[in-house]
Write a protein that holds these residues in place. Sequence first.
Motif, PDB file in Angstrom:
ATOM      1  N   THR A 187      51.474  27.605  44.828  1.00  0.00           N
ATOM      2  CA  THR A 187      51.215  28.536  43.740  1.00  0.00           C
ATOM      3  C   THR A 187      50.384  27.839  42.670  1.00  0.00           C
ATOM      4  OG1 THR A 187      53.219  27.839  42.605  1.00  0.00           O
ATOM      5  CG2 THR A 187      53.412  29.699  44.144  1.00  0.00           C
ATOM      6  N   ASP A 188      49.949  28.606  41.677  1.00  0.00           N
ATOM      7  CA  ASP A 188      49.267  28.004  40.540  1.00  0.00           C
ATOM      8  C   ASP A 188      50.177  26.995  39.848  1.00  0.00           C
ATOM      9  OD1 ASP A 188      47.027  29.469  41.031  1.00  0.00           O
ATOM     10  OD2 ASP A 188      47.187  30.777  39.294  1.00  0.00           O
ATOM     11  N   ALA A 189      51.476  27.323  39.755  1.00  0.00           N
ATOM     12  CA  ALA A 189      52.423  26.416  39.097  1.00  0.00           C
ATOM     13  C   ALA A 189      52.510  25.096  39.852  1.00  0.00           C
ATOM     14  CB  ALA A 189      53.797  27.067  38.999  1.00  0.00           C
ATOM     15  N   GLY A 248      41.829  37.840  56.086  1.00  0.00           N
ATOM     16  CA  GLY A 248      40.635  38.300  55.399  1.00  0.00           C
ATOM     17  C   GLY A 248      40.123  37.321  54.368  1.00  0.00           C
ATOM     18  N   LEU A 249      40.436  36.040  54.553  1.00  0.00           N
ATOM     19  CA  LEU A 249      40.035  35.011  53.601  1.00  0.00           C
ATOM     20  C   LEU A 249      39.067  34.026  54.255  1.00  0.00           C
ATOM     21  CD1 LEU A 249      43.552  34.199  52.100  1.00  0.00           C
ATOM     22  CD2 LEU A 249      41.791  35.689  51.109  1.00  0.00           C
ATOM     23  N   PRO A 250      38.126  33.490  53.509  1.00  0.00           N
ATOM     24  CA  PRO A 250      37.253  32.445  54.056  1.00  0.00           C
ATOM     25  C   PRO A 250      37.970  31.099  54.037  1.00  0.00           C
ATOM     26  CG  PRO A 250      36.696  32.821  51.764  1.00  0.00           C
ATOM     27  CD  PRO A 250      37.784  33.823  52.101  1.00  0.00           C
ATOM     28  N   MET A 251      37.461  30.167  54.796  1.00  0.00           N
ATOM     29  CA  MET A 251      38.020  28.811  54.798  1.00  0.00           C
ATOM     30  C   MET A 251      37.447  28.058  53.593  1.00  0.00           C
ATOM     31  SD  MET A 251      40.191  26.993  56.444  1.00  0.00           S
ATOM     32  CE  MET A 251      40.336  28.125  57.817  1.00  0.00           C
ATOM     33  N   ALA A 252      37.872  28.482  52.410  1.00  0.00           N
ATOM     34  CA  ALA A 252      37.303  27.951  51.173  1.00  0.00           C
ATOM     35  C   ALA A 252      38.433  27.636  50.204  1.00  0.00           C
ATOM     36  CB  ALA A 252      36.330  28.960  50.564  1.00  0.00           C
ATOM     37  N   TRP A 253      39.151  26.560  50.505  1.00  0.00           N
ATOM     38  CA  TRP A 253      40.281  26.171  49.646  1.00  0.00           C
ATOM     39  C   TRP A 253      40.358  24.644  49.614  1.00  0.00           C
ATOM     40  CZ3 TRP A 253      44.755  23.496  48.954  1.00  0.00           C
ATOM     41  CH2 TRP A 253      45.641  23.947  47.969  1.00  0.00           C
ATOM     42  N   GLY A 281      38.507  36.771  38.945  1.00  0.00           N
ATOM     43  CA  GLY A 281      38.528  35.658  38.000  1.00  0.00           C
ATOM     44  C   GLY A 281      39.734  34.754  38.169  1.00  0.00           C
ATOM     45  N   GLY A 282      40.909  35.347  38.363  1.00  0.00           N
ATOM     46  CA  GLY A 282      42.118  34.546  38.551  1.00  0.00           C
ATOM     47  C   GLY A 282      42.078  33.752  39.837  1.00  0.00           C
ATOM     48  N   VAL A 283      41.520  34.353  40.877  1.00  0.00           N
ATOM     49  CA  VAL A 283      41.376  33.647  42.157  1.00  0.00           C
ATOM     50  C   VAL A 283      40.432  32.472  41.995  1.00  0.00           C
ATOM     51  CG1 VAL A 283      40.630  33.866  44.557  1.00  0.00           C
ATOM     52  CG2 VAL A 283      41.850  35.753  43.446  1.00  0.00           C
ATOM     53  N   ARG A 284      39.395  32.656  41.214  1.00  0.00           N
ATOM     54  CA  ARG A 284      38.429  31.586  40.963  1.00  0.00           C
ATOM     55  C   ARG A 284      39.106  30.414  40.240  1.00  0.00           C
ATOM     56  NH1 ARG A 284      35.302  34.471  38.357  1.00  0.00           N
ATOM     57  NH2 ARG A 284      34.165  35.284  40.160  1.00  0.00           N
ATOM     58  N   VAL A 285      39.942  30.712  39.268  1.00  0.00           N
ATOM     59  CA  VAL A 285      40.662  29.658  38.547  1.00  0.00           C
ATOM     60  C   VAL A 285      41.591  28.903  39.498  1.00  0.00           C
ATOM     61  CG1 VAL A 285      42.388  29.207  36.762  1.00  0.00           C
ATOM     62  CG2 VAL A 285      40.509  30.791  36.307  1.00  0.00           C
ATOM     63  N   SER A 286      42.309  29.632  40.349  1.00  0.00           N
ATOM     64  CA  SER A 286      43.196  28.989  41.322  1.00  0.00           C
ATOM     65  C   SER A 286      42.421  28.089  42.269  1.00  0.00           C
ATOM     66  CB  SER A 286      43.962  30.044  42.135  1.00  0.00           C
ATOM     67  OG  SER A 286      44.852  30.764  41.328  1.00  0.00           O
ATOM     68  N   GLY A 287      41.263  28.574  42.713  1.00  0.00           N
ATOM     69  CA  GLY A 287      40.442  27.777  43.621  1.00  0.00           C
ATOM     70  C   GLY A 287      39.947  26.498  42.984  1.00  0.00           C
ATOM     71  N   THR A 288      39.614  26.579  41.709  1.00  0.00           N
ATOM     72  CA  THR A 288      39.184  25.381  40.995  1.00  0.00           C
ATOM     73  C   THR A 288      40.322  24.374  40.893  1.00  0.00           C
ATOM     74  OG1 THR A 288      37.573  26.657  39.728  1.00  0.00           O
ATOM     75  CG2 THR A 288      38.231  24.534  38.812  1.00  0.00           C
ATOM     76  N   ILE A 330      47.870  35.910  44.809  1.00  0.00           N
ATOM     77  CA  ILE A 330      46.468  36.319  44.901  1.00  0.00           C
ATOM     78  C   ILE A 330      46.328  37.804  44.574  1.00  0.00           C
ATOM     79  CG2 ILE A 330      44.528  36.665  46.483  1.00  0.00           C
ATOM     80  CD1 ILE A 330      45.386  34.131  47.932  1.00  0.00           C
ATOM     81  N   ALA A 331      47.245  38.617  45.133  1.00  0.00           N
ATOM     82  CA  ALA A 331      47.211  40.052  44.853  1.00  0.00           C
ATOM     83  C   ALA A 331      47.431  40.328  43.369  1.00  0.00           C
ATOM     84  CB  ALA A 331      48.260  40.773  45.691  1.00  0.00           C
ATOM     85  N   GLU A 332      48.330  39.572  42.749  1.00  0.00           N
ATOM     86  CA  GLU A 332      48.580  39.745  41.320  1.00  0.00           C
ATOM     87  C   GLU A 332      47.347  39.376  40.498  1.00  0.00           C
ATOM     88  OE1 GLU A 332      51.976  37.275  40.794  1.00  0.00           O
ATOM     89  OE2 GLU A 332      53.402  38.777  41.536  1.00  0.00           O
ATOM     90  N   HIS A 333      46.644  38.344  40.922  1.00  0.00           N
ATOM     91  CA  HIS A 333      45.403  37.974  40.230  1.00  0.00           C
ATOM     92  C   HIS A 333      44.392  39.110  40.282  1.00  0.00           C
ATOM     93  CE1 HIS A 333      46.502  33.971  39.219  1.00  0.00           C
ATOM     94  NE2 HIS A 333      46.405  33.446  40.425  1.00  0.00           N
ATOM     95  N   LEU A 334      44.335  39.792  41.430  1.00  0.00           N
ATOM     96  CA  LEU A 334      43.364  40.875  41.579  1.00  0.00           C
ATOM     97  C   LEU A 334      43.722  42.083  40.716  1.00  0.00           C
ATOM     98  CD1 LEU A 334      42.449  40.957  45.364  1.00  0.00           C
ATOM     99  CD2 LEU A 334      41.005  40.294  43.441  1.00  0.00           C
ATOM    100  N   VAL A 335      45.011  42.307  40.527  1.00  0.00           N
ATOM    101  CA  VAL A 335      45.436  43.407  39.658  1.00  0.00           C
ATOM    102  C   VAL A 335      44.962  43.147  38.234  1.00  0.00           C
ATOM    103  CG1 VAL A 335      47.431  44.549  38.617  1.00  0.00           C
ATOM    104  CG2 VAL A 335      47.418  44.060  41.070  1.00  0.00           C
ATOM    105  N   VAL A 336      45.118  41.900  37.796  1.00  0.00           N
ATOM    106  CA  VAL A 336      44.705  41.533  36.434  1.00  0.00           C
ATOM    107  C   VAL A 336      43.187  41.545  36.294  1.00  0.00           C
ATOM    108  CG1 VAL A 336      44.751  39.697  34.704  1.00  0.00           C
ATOM    109  CG2 VAL A 336      46.795  40.182  36.060  1.00  0.00           C
TER     110      VAL A 336
END
Length: 260
Positions: A39-41, A150-155, A89-96, A78-84
């Motif tokens: 998780t982000d935490a 449905g996700l790319p190999m980008a983590w 943007g939230g997914v981008r922060v998590s990826g960083t 991830i779904a919660e990030h998309l709701v916000v």
Amino acid sequence: MTTPPALRPRLSLRTLRVHRQDSVLFIELSTPEPGNVVTDAMLDDLWAVLAHQDPDVRVLVLSGAGDDFCVGGDRTEIAEHLVVDPAGGGVRVSGTKARRVSEALTSNPAVTVARVHGKVIGAGFALALACDLRVGAEDASFRLPELAFGLPMAWGGLLPRLLNEVGPARARELVLTGRAFDAQEALSLSILHKAVPAEELDAAVTAWAKPITRRPPAALRVTKTMLNAYTAATRLADPSALDAELMAAVVAENGRGGAD
């Protein structure tokens, strides 16, 4: 002998257990009920530990509590990030955050050891692969299911590391099929350096850690830096800096109905 402090300064951690024995730092992913999902935490906790690591640490051991090392990223989050933020943007922060943690493991001045067991999936696979040495229980299983979700190999820079460790032909098959494979196959692919019975995992880690902790610290740091540099030099390009952007773009598109 007095056990040195695990960290400087002392941190409040929600998802990890951290302790130190002499010059070996042990970090345990510690949310076992959901399988130590990333998780982000957890990424925040990992970064806090790695950023405040005592320079006297020579070996860092990453493990997981409970039945599994790590069953992957938290798709609910991830779904919660998309709701916000439907634009991702939230997914981008998590990826960083993921890339920052993975790079901190790879470039760590200490030798990093992944001690894996049970399921090693997705983001957990990436964290293990970011470590210098990897030992797994004989009953461990591995999988890269991102494409099925449905996700790319980008983590966390997983794809260039996988290509470098196992080679493009085998990496292609593992990524595109998403099939599970066992510890013996992981060993043959150099995803693991050792596969041992579960009860011998700690002994295997100790067998590596003991000689490493006796190495002169300057020589150890320089040698690890050289290994990383020469490995990077074998890659014509490493676009993993774009992982966060790519993940955010695909997840946002899926959220708009772009996935089949």
